[in-house]
Design an enzyme around this catalytic site. Structure first.
Site, PDB file in Angstrom:
ATOM      1  N   SER A   1      22.358  35.587  35.232  1.00  0.00           N
ATOM      2  CA  SER A   1      23.760  35.214  35.414  1.00  0.00           C
ATOM      3  C   SER A   1      24.280  35.872  36.690  1.00  0.00           C
ATOM      4  O   SER A   1      23.641  36.747  37.268  1.00  0.00           O
ATOM      5  CB  SER A   1      24.586  35.652  34.205  1.00  0.00           C
ATOM      6  OG  SER A   1      24.513  37.054  34.049  1.00  0.00           O
TER       7      SER A   1
ATOM      8  N   GLY B   1      26.491  33.049  41.295  1.00  0.00           N
ATOM      9  CA  GLY B   1      27.509  32.402  42.127  1.00  0.00           C
ATOM     10  C   GLY B   1      27.589  30.898  41.958  1.00  0.00           C
ATOM     11  O   GLY B   1      27.847  30.174  42.915  1.00  0.00           O
ATOM     12  N   LYS B   2      27.379  30.422  40.711  1.00  0.00           N
ATOM     13  CA  LYS B   2      27.519  28.981  40.473  1.00  0.00           C
ATOM     14  C   LYS B   2      28.925  28.498  40.821  1.00  0.00           C
ATOM     15  O   LYS B   2      29.099  27.409  41.346  1.00  0.00           O
ATOM     16  CB  LYS B   2      27.216  28.639  39.001  1.00  0.00           C
ATOM     17  CG  LYS B   2      25.794  28.854  38.568  1.00  0.00           C
ATOM     18  CD  LYS B   2      25.481  28.151  37.244  1.00  0.00           C
ATOM     19  CE  LYS B   2      26.373  28.593  36.090  1.00  0.00           C
ATOM     20  NZ  LYS B   2      26.165  30.016  35.718  1.00  0.00           N
TER      21      LYS B   2
ATOM     22  N   ILE C   1      31.069  29.698  43.072  1.00  0.00           N
ATOM     23  CA  ILE C   1      31.237  29.595  44.518  1.00  0.00           C
ATOM     24  C   ILE C   1      30.463  28.389  45.051  1.00  0.00           C
ATOM     25  O   ILE C   1      30.930  27.668  45.939  1.00  0.00           O
ATOM     26  CB  ILE C   1      30.757  30.880  45.226  1.00  0.00           C
ATOM     27  CG1 ILE C   1      31.609  32.084  44.793  1.00  0.00           C
ATOM     28  CG2 ILE C   1      30.816  30.713  46.743  1.00  0.00           C
ATOM     29  CD1 ILE C   1      33.047  32.016  45.191  1.00  0.00           C
TER      30      ILE C   1
ATOM     31  N   LYS D   1       8.180  32.207  41.454  1.00  0.00           N
ATOM     32  CA  LYS D   1       7.824  32.013  40.042  1.00  0.00           C
ATOM     33  C   LYS D   1       9.045  31.995  39.105  1.00  0.00           C
ATOM     34  O   LYS D   1       9.109  31.153  38.193  1.00  0.00           O
ATOM     35  CB  LYS D   1       6.833  33.087  39.597  1.00  0.00           C
ATOM     36  CG  LYS D   1       6.176  32.816  38.241  1.00  0.00           C
ATOM     37  CD  LYS D   1       5.311  31.552  38.261  1.00  0.00           C
ATOM     38  CE  LYS D   1       4.029  31.778  39.043  1.00  0.00           C
ATOM     39  NZ  LYS D   1       3.167  30.560  38.987  1.00  0.00           N
TER      40      LYS D   1
ATOM     41  N   CYS E   1      53.723  41.574  37.652  1.00  0.00           N
ATOM     42  CA  CYS E   1      53.827  41.577  36.193  1.00  0.00           C
ATOM     43  C   CYS E   1      54.123  42.988  35.662  1.00  0.00           C
ATOM     44  O   CYS E   1      55.238  43.447  35.761  1.00  0.00           O
ATOM     45  CB  CYS E   1      52.565  40.974  35.578  1.00  0.00           C
ATOM     46  SG  CYS E   1      52.763  40.542  33.835  1.00  0.00           S
TER      47      CYS E   1
ATOM     48  N   GLY F   1      53.452  45.557  37.079  1.00  0.00           N
ATOM     49  CA  GLY F   1      53.919  46.286  38.254  1.00  0.00           C
ATOM     50  C   GLY F   1      55.427  46.226  38.427  1.00  0.00           C
ATOM     51  O   GLY F   1      56.036  47.162  38.959  1.00  0.00           O
TER      52      GLY F   1
ATOM     53  N   ARG G   1      54.373  39.386  27.706  1.00  0.00           N
ATOM     54  CA  ARG G   1      55.167  39.356  26.470  1.00  0.00           C
ATOM     55  C   ARG G   1      56.476  40.138  26.610  1.00  0.00           C
ATOM     56  O   ARG G   1      57.404  39.952  25.830  1.00  0.00           O
ATOM     57  CB  ARG G   1      54.380  39.987  25.312  1.00  0.00           C
ATOM     58  CG  ARG G   1      53.099  39.265  24.939  1.00  0.00           C
ATOM     59  CD  ARG G   1      52.450  39.902  23.711  1.00  0.00           C
ATOM     60  NE  ARG G   1      51.087  39.415  23.523  1.00  0.00           N
ATOM     61  CZ  ARG G   1      50.771  38.251  22.961  1.00  0.00           C
ATOM     62  NH1 ARG G   1      51.728  37.462  22.511  1.00  0.00           N
ATOM     63  NH2 ARG G   1      49.512  37.886  22.831  1.00  0.00           N
TER      64      ARG G   1
ATOM     65  N   HIS H   1      52.533  36.239  38.417  1.00  0.00           N
ATOM     66  CA  HIS H   1      51.224  36.543  39.018  1.00  0.00           C
ATOM     67  C   HIS H   1      51.039  35.652  40.244  1.00  0.00           C
ATOM     68  O   HIS H   1      50.313  34.649  40.197  1.00  0.00           O
ATOM     69  CB  HIS H   1      50.102  36.281  38.009  1.00  0.00           C
ATOM     70  CG  HIS H   1      49.984  37.315  36.952  1.00  0.00           C
ATOM     71  ND1 HIS H   1      49.228  38.463  37.104  1.00  0.00           N
ATOM     72  CD2 HIS H   1      50.538  37.395  35.712  1.00  0.00           C
ATOM     73  CE1 HIS H   1      49.313  39.197  36.004  1.00  0.00           C
ATOM     74  NE2 HIS H   1      50.094  38.573  35.145  1.00  0.00           N
TER      75      HIS H   1
ATOM     76  N   GLU I   1      49.275  36.008  42.748  1.00  0.00           N
ATOM     77  CA  GLU I   1      47.892  35.962  43.229  1.00  0.00           C
ATOM     78  C   GLU I   1      47.176  34.690  42.780  1.00  0.00           C
ATOM     79  O   GLU I   1      46.202  34.260  43.414  1.00  0.00           O
ATOM     80  CB  GLU I   1      47.111  37.200  42.773  1.00  0.00           C
ATOM     81  CG  GLU I   1      46.835  37.316  41.292  1.00  0.00           C
ATOM     82  CD  GLU I   1      47.921  38.028  40.487  1.00  0.00           C
ATOM     83  OE1 GLU I   1      47.605  38.557  39.408  1.00  0.00           O
ATOM     84  OE2 GLU I   1      49.083  38.026  40.941  1.00  0.00           O
TER      85      GLU I   1
END
Length: 540
Positions: free
Chosen positions: A17, A20-21, A23, A195, A387, A389, A468, A513, A515
């Site tokens: 895993s 980078g699938k 990306i 391999k 948030c 922050g 929340r 958020h 970002e």
């Protein structure tokens, strides 16, 4: 069969895993869009959580939130940033959500008393999810579907079986498989080893899937001999053995794949006209990423800094903002608990040019975050709160400017005498944690002549949320009277969305958020102006 059906690219992964699938899928999507194709990308994750919203950031990284409130895997962030399209719930599915739907149908009696099985009921629902984006938008040319996990995982079997059935029904000229695999380099023998990839493809073929394109993650260039060997043992055309080289920036990846002619190969295999594409704007962006004219250091004081993928969208937003300001943003991730010691606080922060406090949950490290906000306020260091922050900034201001020494959030101290942050009214009767917060895009009205208004350049905006708790309106007048401006509120003025400090060069915090909305095509204005302020602070 409909004549307007979209073409499909299924992205699978093998060996390990984290190759980078996401990306790879996002980069391919961007290159296909440059060939005048309307593209969308979706993620099918094999885990049994209904969505990633309740998963620990240390284990799974960032939870990315869409406009419609769907909590998704961080790869959806890559998709949005690379192809500049707003994703929806239709772009994200998990095994949990699929089983949930199948079992709901069983309870309603939709299966007419039949035995409910993986095949056909679960696989039919997976196929339904694969097809869903084209049903929502009939104008789509290409749907890219990333299958999470790796070939050989027991969780992935039903997904890969569904892909086999889907490809058989649609035809291999309409559904192709791009398999992402690893070509490790062995130092002792100084050679690349094929391999692991051979075995990965072998597992895929056992399931009934033959990859059309082999996307090989590698630290070193693949020689013609290595490509020929891979082609021979995986039954893939030599020109469809693509090298995915390590890059200095993820934004280089589309350009590296352009040199490998990946999009052209895809167009050929899908029987589509291969038009010439222009990558000049992307090349210019990457040039500025790799060749900054200046640099700054920003402290990100968080709770999950041992797993920086928990802040993936923040990291990428700084890349975008750095390009806009022609500078490199060096991020120092700081465990908020390390800031709880006053002596250590100064030592850690005295060289930074900006402080960002990200979102998070729970009381751990909160006192350190509060001290970081105080340090930024008192030392006029540019501050951006996201948030939690914002909530921390309000608590700090109430304690140290208003003199409400025990001011706190009900999240951390339920019996605080001064709950300047309290549980939202809509959250009082919530019993289930999953998908129950204030989630997704909400409108906000900005106050003129504020830093927030100046950044956005308009008074009506929309941002994504995931929280929340909120600012307690009972303390708004006191806070504003002491110089903490409520620079953004909900349209009905009931919820505080943004705050900033009057006598500070740049101290802005948002309940949202931002970002999640920064893109290569359009840097988020708050990050852009925060980096500009940090650069000015450095060069003052």
């Amino acid at each position: 069969m409909q004549t307007n059906q979209a073409k499909h690219i299924i992205v699978t992964g093998g060996v390990i895993s984290g190759l980078g699938k996401g990306i790879a899928a996002a980069s391919l999507g961007m290159l296909l869009e440059l060939k005048d194709k309307k593209v969308t990308i979706q993620k099918l994750d094999p885990y049994l959580n209904v969505d990633p919203g309740t998963m620990n950031p240390f284990q799974h990284g960032e939870v990315f939130v869409l406009d419609d409130g769907t909590e998704t895997d961080l790869d959806l962030g890559h998709y949005e940033r690379f192809i500049n399209v707003n994703m929806t719930k239709a772009n994200s599915s998990t095994a949990g959500s699929i089983y949930y739907e199948v079992l709901e149908r069983e309870r309603r009696g939709d299966y007419l008393g039949g035995t409910v099985q993986i095949i056909p009921h679960v696989t039919d629902e997976i196929i339904n999810r694969i097809e869903k984006p084209e049903r929502i938008d009939p104008d789509l040319d290409i749907v890219i579907t990333e299958i999470g996990g790796t070939v050989g995982d027991i969780e992935s079997l039903s997904f890969l079986e569904a892909v086999r059935q889907f490809q058989q029904a649609r035809g291999r000229e309409n559904v192709i498989i791009l398999h992402v695999t690893l070509i490790p380099y062995v130092e002792a023998s100084e050679e690349l080893k094929t391999k692991p990839s051979q075995h990965s493809v072998m597992r895929l073929r056992e399931i009934g899937l033959q990859p059309d394109i082999l996307f090989c993650r590698t630290q070193y260039e693949l020689s013609d001999d290595v490509r020929q060997k891979l082609a021979l043992f995986t039954n893939v055309s030599p020109k469809a053995v693509i090298q995915g080289m390590d890059a200095k920036s993820i934004y280089e990846v589309p350009l590296l794949l352009q040199k490998e002619h990946l999009a052209g190969i895809v167009m050929e295999k899908l029987h589509l006209e291969n038009v010439v594409s222009d990558t000049s704007k992307w090349e210019e962006f990457v040039h500025h990423v790799l060749n900054p004219e200046d640099e700054i250091t920003v402290a990100v004081a968080g709770k999950y800094t041992a797993m920086v993928d928990a802040y993936k969208s923040i990291i990428e937003s700084f890349v975008h903002a750095g390009v806009d300001n022609r500078c490199k943003v060096n991020i120092e991730f700081i465990d908020a608990e390390d800031l709880e010691s006053t002596s250590k606080l100064t030592e850690i922060l005295d060289h930074v040019h900006g402080v960002l406090l990200p979102g998070g949950f729970g009381s751990r490290g909160i006192e350190g975050k509060i001290k970081a906000a105080q340090y930024a306020r008192e030392n006029k260091v540019p501050y951006l709160g996201l948030c939690l922050g914002l909530q921390v900034a309000v608590i700090e201001y109430a304690r140290n400017v208003l003199g409400l020494e025990q001011a706190d959030s009900e999240e951390f101290f339920e019996d605080t005498p001064h709950p300047v942050i309290h549980l939202m009214l809509s959250q009082h009767h919530v019993t289930h944690k999953g998908a129950s917060m204030r989630l997704g895009a909400y409108d906000c009205v900005l106050k003129p002549e504020t830093k927030s208004f100046e950044a956005y350049g308009e008074g009506n905006i929309s941002e994504r949320h995931r929280h929340r708790f909120e600012v307690n309106n009972a303390y708004r007048d006191q806070l504003e009277g002491a110089g903490l401006i409520m620079s953004g509120t909900s349209p009905d003025n009931e919820l505080v969305e943004m705050v900033e400090i009057v006598d500070h060069p740049w101290f802005v915090a948002t309940q949202a958020h931002p970002e999640f909305k920064s893109r290569v095509a359009k840097t988020h204005p708050l990050f852009r102006d925060f980096v500009a302020a940090a650069l000015a602070f450095k060069n003052r």
